[in-house]
Design a protein around this motif. Sequence first.
Motif, PDB file in Angstrom:
ATOM      1  N   PHE A  40       0.843  -1.198   0.000  1.00  0.00           N
ATOM      2  CA  PHE A  40       0.000   0.000   0.000  1.00  0.00           C
ATOM      3  C   PHE A  40       0.879   1.249   0.000  1.00  0.00           C
ATOM      4  O   PHE A  40       0.621   2.207  -0.741  1.00  0.00           O
ATOM      5  CB  PHE A  40      -0.923   0.008   1.217  1.00  0.00           C
ATOM      6  N   TYR A  41       1.931   1.241   0.820  1.00  0.00           N
ATOM      7  CA  TYR A  41       2.865   2.357   0.825  1.00  0.00           C
ATOM      8  C   TYR A  41       3.544   2.514  -0.535  1.00  0.00           C
ATOM      9  O   TYR A  41       3.832   3.628  -0.979  1.00  0.00           O
ATOM     10  CB  TYR A  41       3.930   2.161   1.907  1.00  0.00           C
ATOM     11  N   GLU A  42       3.809   1.390  -1.210  1.00  0.00           N
ATOM     12  CA  GLU A  42       4.416   1.461  -2.534  1.00  0.00           C
ATOM     13  C   GLU A  42       3.498   2.195  -3.509  1.00  0.00           C
ATOM     14  O   GLU A  42       3.948   3.025  -4.315  1.00  0.00           O
ATOM     15  CB  GLU A  42       4.710   0.048  -3.070  1.00  0.00           C
ATOM     16  N   GLU A  43       2.206   1.892  -3.456  1.00  0.00           N
ATOM     17  CA  GLU A  43       1.246   2.569  -4.327  1.00  0.00           C
ATOM     18  C   GLU A  43       1.194   4.065  -4.015  1.00  0.00           C
ATOM     19  O   GLU A  43       1.173   4.906  -4.918  1.00  0.00           O
ATOM     20  CB  GLU A  43      -0.141   1.946  -4.166  1.00  0.00           C
ATOM     21  N   ASN A  95      10.514  -1.796 -15.287  1.00  0.00           N
ATOM     22  CA  ASN A  95      11.202  -2.961 -15.857  1.00  0.00           C
ATOM     23  C   ASN A  95      10.906  -4.257 -15.108  1.00  0.00           C
ATOM     24  O   ASN A  95      11.767  -5.127 -14.971  1.00  0.00           O
ATOM     25  CB  ASN A  95      12.725  -2.737 -15.889  1.00  0.00           C
ATOM     26  N   CYS A  96       9.688  -4.387 -14.587  1.00  0.00           N
ATOM     27  CA  CYS A  96       9.324  -5.620 -13.873  1.00  0.00           C
ATOM     28  C   CYS A  96       7.812  -5.812 -13.935  1.00  0.00           C
ATOM     29  O   CYS A  96       7.065  -4.898 -14.300  1.00  0.00           O
ATOM     30  CB  CYS A  96       9.791  -5.576 -12.419  1.00  0.00           C
ATOM     31  N   LEU A  97       7.369  -7.014 -13.598  1.00  0.00           N
ATOM     32  CA  LEU A  97       5.938  -7.339 -13.593  1.00  0.00           C
ATOM     33  C   LEU A  97       5.245  -6.562 -12.484  1.00  0.00           C
ATOM     34  O   LEU A  97       5.656  -6.632 -11.326  1.00  0.00           O
ATOM     35  CB  LEU A  97       5.752  -8.846 -13.389  1.00  0.00           C
ATOM     36  N   MET A  98       4.198  -5.810 -12.849  1.00  0.00           N
ATOM     37  CA  MET A  98       3.563  -4.908 -11.906  1.00  0.00           C
ATOM     38  C   MET A  98       2.121  -5.324 -11.608  1.00  0.00           C
ATOM     39  O   MET A  98       1.422  -5.881 -12.448  1.00  0.00           O
ATOM     40  CB  MET A  98       3.556  -3.483 -12.463  1.00  0.00           C
ATOM     41  N   HIS A 156       0.927  -0.192  -9.406  1.00  0.00           N
ATOM     42  CA  HIS A 156       2.257   0.404  -9.436  1.00  0.00           C
ATOM     43  C   HIS A 156       3.214  -0.320  -8.494  1.00  0.00           C
ATOM     44  O   HIS A 156       4.274   0.211  -8.152  1.00  0.00           O
ATOM     45  CB  HIS A 156       2.177   1.887  -9.063  1.00  0.00           C
ATOM     46  N   THR A 157       2.829  -1.516  -8.069  1.00  0.00           N
ATOM     47  CA  THR A 157       3.651  -2.301  -7.150  1.00  0.00           C
ATOM     48  C   THR A 157       4.182  -3.541  -7.853  1.00  0.00           C
ATOM     49  O   THR A 157       3.404  -4.307  -8.428  1.00  0.00           O
ATOM     50  CB  THR A 157       2.827  -2.736  -5.924  1.00  0.00           C
ATOM     51  N   PRO A 158       5.480  -3.774  -7.848  1.00  0.00           N
ATOM     52  CA  PRO A 158       6.021  -4.988  -8.458  1.00  0.00           C
ATOM     53  C   PRO A 158       5.526  -6.242  -7.734  1.00  0.00           C
ATOM     54  O   PRO A 158       5.433  -6.265  -6.504  1.00  0.00           O
ATOM     55  CB  PRO A 158       7.533  -4.828  -8.286  1.00  0.00           C
ATOM     56  N   VAL A 159       5.242  -7.256  -8.513  1.00  0.00           N
ATOM     57  CA  VAL A 159       4.818  -8.524  -7.910  1.00  0.00           C
ATOM     58  C   VAL A 159       5.952  -9.090  -7.052  1.00  0.00           C
ATOM     59  O   VAL A 159       5.719  -9.657  -5.977  1.00  0.00           O
ATOM     60  CB  VAL A 159       4.403  -9.525  -9.004  1.00  0.00           C
ATOM     61  N   TRP A 209      12.537 -11.344  -6.344  1.00  0.00           N
ATOM     62  CA  TRP A 209      12.995 -11.058  -7.704  1.00  0.00           C
ATOM     63  C   TRP A 209      13.399 -12.338  -8.427  1.00  0.00           C
ATOM     64  O   TRP A 209      13.116 -12.498  -9.614  1.00  0.00           O
ATOM     65  CB  TRP A 209      14.165 -10.081  -7.666  1.00  0.00           C
ATOM     66  N   GLY A 210      14.036 -13.235  -7.692  1.00  0.00           N
ATOM     67  CA  GLY A 210      14.464 -14.492  -8.310  1.00  0.00           C
ATOM     68  C   GLY A 210      13.299 -15.326  -8.798  1.00  0.00           C
ATOM     69  O   GLY A 210      13.329 -15.877  -9.910  1.00  0.00           O
TER      70      GLY A 210
END
Length: 235
Positions: A140-143, A155-158, A161-164, A212-213
């Motif tokens: 939630f803070y990321e959003e 550059n990542c799966l979102m 607006h938060t990366p998975v 990430w891995g």
Amino acid sequence: MILRVVLLSVLLSVGFSFACSHWANSDGRSAVALNLLNLTLFVFYTTKTREKALACLLAASGIFGLVELLADFLCVRCTHTLDYALAHSAMLLESPWWMPLSWALVAVQVGVLGDYGIYRFGLLKGALLTGILGALLIPFYEEMAWGAHWWRYKNCLMLGHTPVYIIVAEAVIGAGLALMGHFALRAASLKDATLIGAAAGLVTIFGGMLGWGLVEFLGRGARPVWPSSPGPSSR
């Protein structure tokens, strides 16, 4: 009483960050303002009550925030998924100078909530439940951070607006912060508390690497670059 103070801090953080996410002129300065509000709340309570337990948790959380700089460094320079440029703040390594304090305050919040969960449900179940809380609260803070111009991911799966991968990482981090809170609140000394905080900081790095891995490296074929200046990280 500590739990009530932390709940107040969480409500303050949620409301303030939500407001900043809708303020066009928000940047790193508004993040600093939120940090100062929460820091004042915790320091005032600790000074007033002279509770050694909370002082130990604050010490552990401070070290945790410093170690987290290494996790940020990996996200910025190795995976190229984290961008702090829009904060317009002075930098400490690859993070805004206020980021260790932000993480330290979040660690206090999640640590106290996690300790309560452990008290109610036992060590393992309480930590796991706090991991779920971490996977919900911190994203939630990321959003809000995206709208408030504090940081952003790319550059990542979102998910929004938060990366998975960050959601996976925060589940691990939440469980680690529950354990940190539980043991730091019962630490025999500030020195012991700082060691607990350092260990929890390493969990942050592990959580980020695991998330990430699994999601980016195995799931999407992204490859880390080390060392490197910021740039695309996935194919």
